[in-house]
Design an enzyme around this catalytic site. Structure first.
Site, mmCIF file in Angstrom:
data_model
loop_
_atom_site.group_PDB
_atom_site.id
_atom_site.type_symbol
_atom_site.label_atom_id
_atom_site.label_comp_id
_atom_site.label_asym_id
_atom_site.label_seq_id
_atom_site.Cartn_x
_atom_site.Cartn_y
_atom_site.Cartn_z
ATOM 1 C CE LYS A 130 -26.644 11.809 -56.437
ATOM 2 N NZ LYS A 130 -27.017 10.915 -57.530
ATOM 3 C CE LYS A 213 -26.495 19.202 -59.087
ATOM 4 N NZ LYS A 213 -25.957 17.925 -59.596
ATOM 5 C CE LYS A 216 -32.449 14.150 -63.783
ATOM 6 N NZ LYS A 216 -31.137 13.489 -63.640
HETATM 7 P P1 AMP Z 1 -27.814 14.333 -63.828
HETATM 8 O O1 AMP Z 1 -29.174 14.914 -63.825
HETATM 9 O O2 AMP Z 1 -27.135 14.473 -62.489
HETATM 10 O O3 AMP Z 1 -27.740 12.946 -64.388
HETATM 11 O O4 AMP Z 1 -26.959 15.243 -64.813
HETATM 12 C C1 AMP Z 1 -26.977 15.079 -66.217
HETATM 13 C C2 AMP Z 1 -26.211 16.188 -66.896
HETATM 14 O O5 AMP Z 1 -26.830 17.450 -66.638
HETATM 15 C C3 AMP Z 1 -24.764 16.316 -66.411
HETATM 16 O O6 AMP Z 1 -23.954 16.723 -67.514
HETATM 17 C C4 AMP Z 1 -24.832 17.410 -65.398
HETATM 18 O O7 AMP Z 1 -23.607 18.084 -65.245
HETATM 19 C C5 AMP Z 1 -25.883 18.325 -66.030
HETATM 20 N N1 AMP Z 1 -26.575 19.095 -65.000
HETATM 21 C C6 AMP Z 1 -27.363 18.613 -64.015
HETATM 22 N N2 AMP Z 1 -27.833 19.600 -63.240
HETATM 23 C C7 AMP Z 1 -27.308 20.752 -63.740
HETATM 24 C C8 AMP Z 1 -27.401 22.127 -63.380
HETATM 25 N N3 AMP Z 1 -28.140 22.534 -62.339
HETATM 26 N N4 AMP Z 1 -26.731 23.026 -64.127
HETATM 27 C C9 AMP Z 1 -25.989 22.635 -65.202
HETATM 28 N N5 AMP Z 1 -25.852 21.367 -65.588
HETATM 29 C C10 AMP Z 1 -26.493 20.423 -64.871
#
Ligand code: AMP
Ligand code: TRP
Length: 354
Positions: A130, A213, A216
């Protein structure tokens, strides 16, 4: 004092004497994706259905470690709350709130800023990604991010944390902080958490590049499926997803070196609650022209009701805000005594009343 100290040991292993309690968080930094749903939300609901006490948090303090437009942050927080509700998180059984409403998170994070070492944080791959090339320009918050995450979890004495694969390193750091605090103060006050990283979709990849990955924050909207996408958009994104010209093989091992194919098979498996091997059992020998329409139908069947329910919740933003406030008050009642006990262990005087 922590009224849970000495509670019945419901888990074996490192969490030790602590009763099982789940904590997890999602950043309201954009609309939630299929990755968030399969890697996190869907499993949150499963844990709730297993009857495990669970605390779920929209981590707005984490989101602002990079720039967030205030109006977008407000909208994204409500949208994420709507997604939790639409996916089946029941605020009567599980706690749901946004982080900045419970100040104990930030207070314990400061303590952990003084426990964690610069070197530990400097090794975090999410920070390196990041921050990019210009680390001097990254916010201090982005660097200290994992300490706040450790505080989120430990301020509830949570024992288990369901997350996607990308959070594994942060949870190792959380464990290191617990171990160091306990060691430095000669106590076993903080549980050493266990990550729960399971299922076929712990790492859902971008639809445009199977080595990245699904996120968002990816600039390309075609790279992801958003929970708020309508049926046509979902079908179109799957149709246009990058693939290769080969048919699907019989064994999972034969998908090595085919990241896009592997990703679509995993997504199908997770959506259908099947093992990836079972998906190959059904589609082996067939090409993506046959597989993609079936995947699109399945994705729409699973996601359309969720996005419809989300829209329903979002039509009442005041209702969402009220619910988050109620969740925060209940969360605060758990967190405050644990924070006070932490200060006491450290020798800090807390004599103010009222
Ligand atoms: P975040 O959107 O980074 O706050 O992630 C929130 C949750 O979603 C965390 O548990 C991440 O590990 C999971 N997560 C985010 N993106 C992915 C993805 N592409 N595949 C699987 N889990 C994800
Ligand atoms: N860092 C997590 C992410 O980006 C979000 C998060 C913050 C979290 N605090 C947490 C996840 C505590 C689990 C537990 O995905």
């Amino acid at each position: 004092m922590d009224d849970r100290a000495g509670a019945a040991t419901a888990t074996a292993g490192a969490a030790g004497r602590f009763a099982t309690r789940i904590f997890s968080g999602i950043q309201p930094s954009g609309g939630l994706t299929l990755g968030n749903y399969l890697g996190a939300l869907k499993r949150f609901v499963q844990k709730q259905e297993e009857g495990i006490e669970a605390i779920y948090c929209l981590v707005d303090l984490h989101a602002v470690t990079v720039w967030q437009d205030p109006a977008r942050l407000r909208a994204n927080t409500r949208e994420a709350a709507a997604a939790f509700l639409a996916a089946g998180v029941d605020p009567a059984r599980s706690l749901l709130f946004n982080q900045c409403q419970v100040s104990a998170h930030a207070e314990l994070a400061w303590i952990f800023n003084c426990v964690a070492r610069m070197g530990w944080l400097g090794r975090m791959t999410q920070f390196k990604e990041k921050a990019g090339k210009d680390r001097e320009a990254a916010s201090v918050g982005l660097f200290a991010y994992p300490n706040l995450m450790a505080a989120d979890i430990m301020v509830y004495h949570a024992t288990h944390v369901p997350v996607g694969e990308d959070q594994k390193q942060h949870l190792e750091l959380t464990r290191d902080i617990a171990i160091k605090f306990n060691h430095d103060f000669g106590t076993d006050f903080f549980p050493v958490v266990e990550p729960i990283i399971e299922g076929a979709a712990t790492r859902v990849m971008s639809l445009r590049d199977g080595t990245r990955k699904m996120s968002k924050s990816d600039p390309s909207d075609m790279s992801r499926i958003n929970l708020a996408d309508d049926a046509d958009t979902i079908a179109q994104k799957i149709r246009k997803a990058r693939t290769d010209p080969l048919p699907l093989p019989e064994s999972l091992a034969a998908l090595d070196g085919r990241p896009e194919a592997r990703n679509l098979v995993n997504i199908y498996a997770a959506l259908a609650d099947l093992a990836p091997e079972a998906v190959l059992g059904e589609f082996a020998g067939r090409g993506f022209d046959a597989f993609k329409p079936r995947l699109a139908d399945l994705a729409v069947a699973v996601l359309a009701p969720i996005s419809a329910r989300m829209a329903g919740h979002l039509s009442d933003p005041a209702g969402i805000d009220r619910l988050l406030g109620e969740g925060a008050a209940r969360a605060e009642a758990i967190a405050r005594p644990i924070l006070e006990a932490t200060f006491a262990i450290m020798g800090m005087i807390r004599s103010r009343r009222g």
